[in-house]
Design a protein around this motif. Structure first.
Motif, PDB file in Angstrom:
ATOM      1  N   ARG A 184       0.833  -1.211   0.000  1.00  0.00           N
ATOM      2  CA  ARG A 184       0.000   0.000   0.000  1.00  0.00           C
ATOM      3  C   ARG A 184       0.862   1.254   0.000  1.00  0.00           C
ATOM      4  O   ARG A 184       0.643   2.180  -0.785  1.00  0.00           O
ATOM      5  CB  ARG A 184      -0.937  -0.006   1.208  1.00  0.00           C
ATOM      6  N   LYS A 185       1.848   1.289   0.875  1.00  0.00           N
ATOM      7  CA  LYS A 185       2.698   2.480   0.958  1.00  0.00           C
ATOM      8  C   LYS A 185       3.534   2.666  -0.301  1.00  0.00           C
ATOM      9  O   LYS A 185       3.838   3.793  -0.688  1.00  0.00           O
ATOM     10  CB  LYS A 185       3.584   2.391   2.196  1.00  0.00           C
ATOM     11  N   SER A 186       3.889   1.567  -0.959  1.00  0.00           N
ATOM     12  CA  SER A 186       4.648   1.689  -2.202  1.00  0.00           C
ATOM     13  C   SER A 186       3.800   2.324  -3.311  1.00  0.00           C
ATOM     14  O   SER A 186       4.330   3.013  -4.187  1.00  0.00           O
ATOM     15  CB  SER A 186       5.156   0.310  -2.657  1.00  0.00           C
ATOM     16  N   LEU A 187       2.480   2.110  -3.275  1.00  0.00           N
ATOM     17  CA  LEU A 187       1.590   2.727  -4.258  1.00  0.00           C
ATOM     18  C   LEU A 187       1.428   4.225  -4.030  1.00  0.00           C
ATOM     19  O   LEU A 187       0.991   4.949  -4.935  1.00  0.00           O
ATOM     20  CB  LEU A 187       0.206   2.071  -4.210  1.00  0.00           C
ATOM     21  N   LEU A 188       1.759   4.679  -2.831  1.00  0.00           N
ATOM     22  CA  LEU A 188       1.536   6.079  -2.465  1.00  0.00           C
ATOM     23  C   LEU A 188       2.811   6.902  -2.461  1.00  0.00           C
ATOM     24  O   LEU A 188       2.779   8.094  -2.147  1.00  0.00           O
ATOM     25  CB  LEU A 188       0.889   6.160  -1.070  1.00  0.00           C
TER      26      LEU A 188
END
Length: 445
Positions: free
Chosen positions: A240-244
């Motif tokens: 999730r954090k990699s997508l953001l």
């Protein structure tokens, strides 16, 4: 009278004590802790069982189909064939590390309360059976670690025809394992992987947490630059954090606009084709971050997205994590809310595809439109979301009549060269007509 009253009270209390539920409540009351202790207990939880009311639209999207990680789906008949592969992965892992199994067990035993506390709905059998829980954590953790390493490591101790850890396995089997790694109910605490790596390497200079984060990001991305994303609780959280991920200056700008956006309310914007008719242009953002969304000068910039068979389960589990994990944020949910507003029909998908914003890998444009409309069911935009500001700016732009008139003029007369030439010719003819009329009224002497 007083004596009779006391006797009645005592008899009433005796009857109440005989009620099982009263006894249970009194027992729980005695165990009640202070708010600080209760807060620490809640902060451990990061892996949740999704209630049936949330799964109503797509139960399949929340369930692992190939392999189980953790206790929620452990032992299910469909997933049992992978248990032999888990044991085989553990044997390869131990042989390569040259460390006894007892060291790994002792390392996880030191944090057993934190591991159990990570699960929001841990069954009583796992709370009581610590040996069984540790065995599951080591088997699942070693397999996950071996799977993650296939992205960057060549592990020559596996047979070339290994069904999982060979080139053939990576091509035909690993995509299904990847899918199951992103199920919220199918997570392992990242602490398990960190402890395994610490014992395996026995290197004081190795930062196990950073190593694991980089390994997970490499597993889903072929890039070479992996910035720090902070503390994470499991694989889904890392993904999730990699997508953001975005540039630092953009991150600051979004934080500064949240206070303003919070006053905007739940702004609903029109579909992509309607916005296009109103004069708004669409362009692909410079990065693929789901936060890299902006509206300026009549241009709405959106990140590129590939829509395939994994899109629906991936986004549903990411949004479920944001819903149940306090403090996770709402960025993915806000993005889906925006895309649902923009996509009402196949025409909207086709428009965004023409701008290189959506790549359709699931079939028809109608299927993509239906996908986003399904994802957004019962989803609301958080008033504190930075995207609320984008919604308001787009709506403010559409409310200005001049923008719509100008768009109609462009769409009608400048959509192709022939239409433009026709307009110029019409203007020229109109001008000549005026000149001719003037000379007819005022003849030259």
């Amino acid at each position: 009278m007083e004596v009779d009253r006391c006797v009645e009270v005592e008899e009433g209390l005796k009857k109440m004590k005989e009620m099982n539920w009263v006894i249970e409540v009194i027992g729980e009351l005695e165990k009640t802790t202070d708010s600080a202790t209760e807060m620490r207990q809640w902060s451990k939880r990061s892996i949740y069982k999704i209630p049936d009311c949330t799964k109503i639209h797509s139960k399949r999207s929340y369930k692992p189909l190939t392999i189980s990680f953790g206790p929620y789906h452990h032992g299910e008949q469909l997933l049992m064939p992978m248990e032999d592969h888990k044991l085989r992965a553990l044997l390869h892992f131990l042989k390569r590390s040259r460390k006894p199994l007892q060291l790994y067990v002792a390392s996880l035993m030191d944090v057993i309360d934190d591991l159990k506390g990570s699960y929001d709905s841990l069954e009583e059998k796992w709370k009581l059976d610590t040996d069984g829980f540790l065995k599951m954590m080591i088997l699942d953790g070693s397999f996950m670690l071996e799977a993650l390493r296939t992205a960057t490591h060549t592990m020559g101790d596996y047979a070339p025809n290994d069904p999982i850890f060979s080139g053939h396995g990576q091509l035909y089997f690993m995509p299904y394992i990847k899918r199951d790694m992103l199920m919220l109910e199918n997570q392992l605490p990242i602490l398990v992987l960190e402890k395994l790596v610490e014992v395996e390497n026995d290197d004081q200079n190795l930062k196990a947490d950073e190593f694991i984060l980089r390994l997970i990001m490499q597993f889903w991305s072929s890039g070479s630059h992996y910035p720090r994303i902070g503390k994470c609780v499991h694989v889904l959280d890392v993904y999730r954090k990699s997508l953001l991920l975005e540039e630092p200056h953009k991150r600051t700008r979004l934080r500064n606009t949240v206070a303003y956006a919070a006053d905007a309310g739940d702004e609903i914007i029109r579909s992509a084709t309607e916005l296009h008719d109103a004069g708004i242009r669409f362009k692909k953002s410079k990065s693929s971050s789901l936060r890299d969304i902006s509206f300026r000068g009549g241009v709405l910039r959106l990140p590129f997205i590939m829509v395939d068979d994994t899109t629906e389960p991936m986004f549903l589990n990411l949004m479920a994590f944001e819903r149940f994990h306090v403090g996770a944020g709402n960025d993915v949910t806000s993005y889906i809310f925006l895309m649902d507003n923009l996509i009402d029909s196949a025409r909207d998908v086709a428009l965004l595809h023409s701008k290189d914003i959506i790549q359709n890998a699931i079939g028809s444009d109608e299927a993509v439109a239906k996908l986003f409309n399904t994802l957004s069911k019962e989803v609301a935009l958080d008033p504190a979301s930075s995207l609320n500001l984008v919604h308001q700016k787009v709506n403010d732009y559409c409310k200005k009549r001049w923008n719509e008139w100008r768009a109609n003029l462009i769409h009608t007369y400048f959509r192709n060269p022939w239409a433009s030439l026709s307009l110029v010719a019409a203007i020229a003819l109109f001008g000549l007509t005026i000149v001719q009329t003037w000379f007819a009224v005022h003849p030259v002497q």
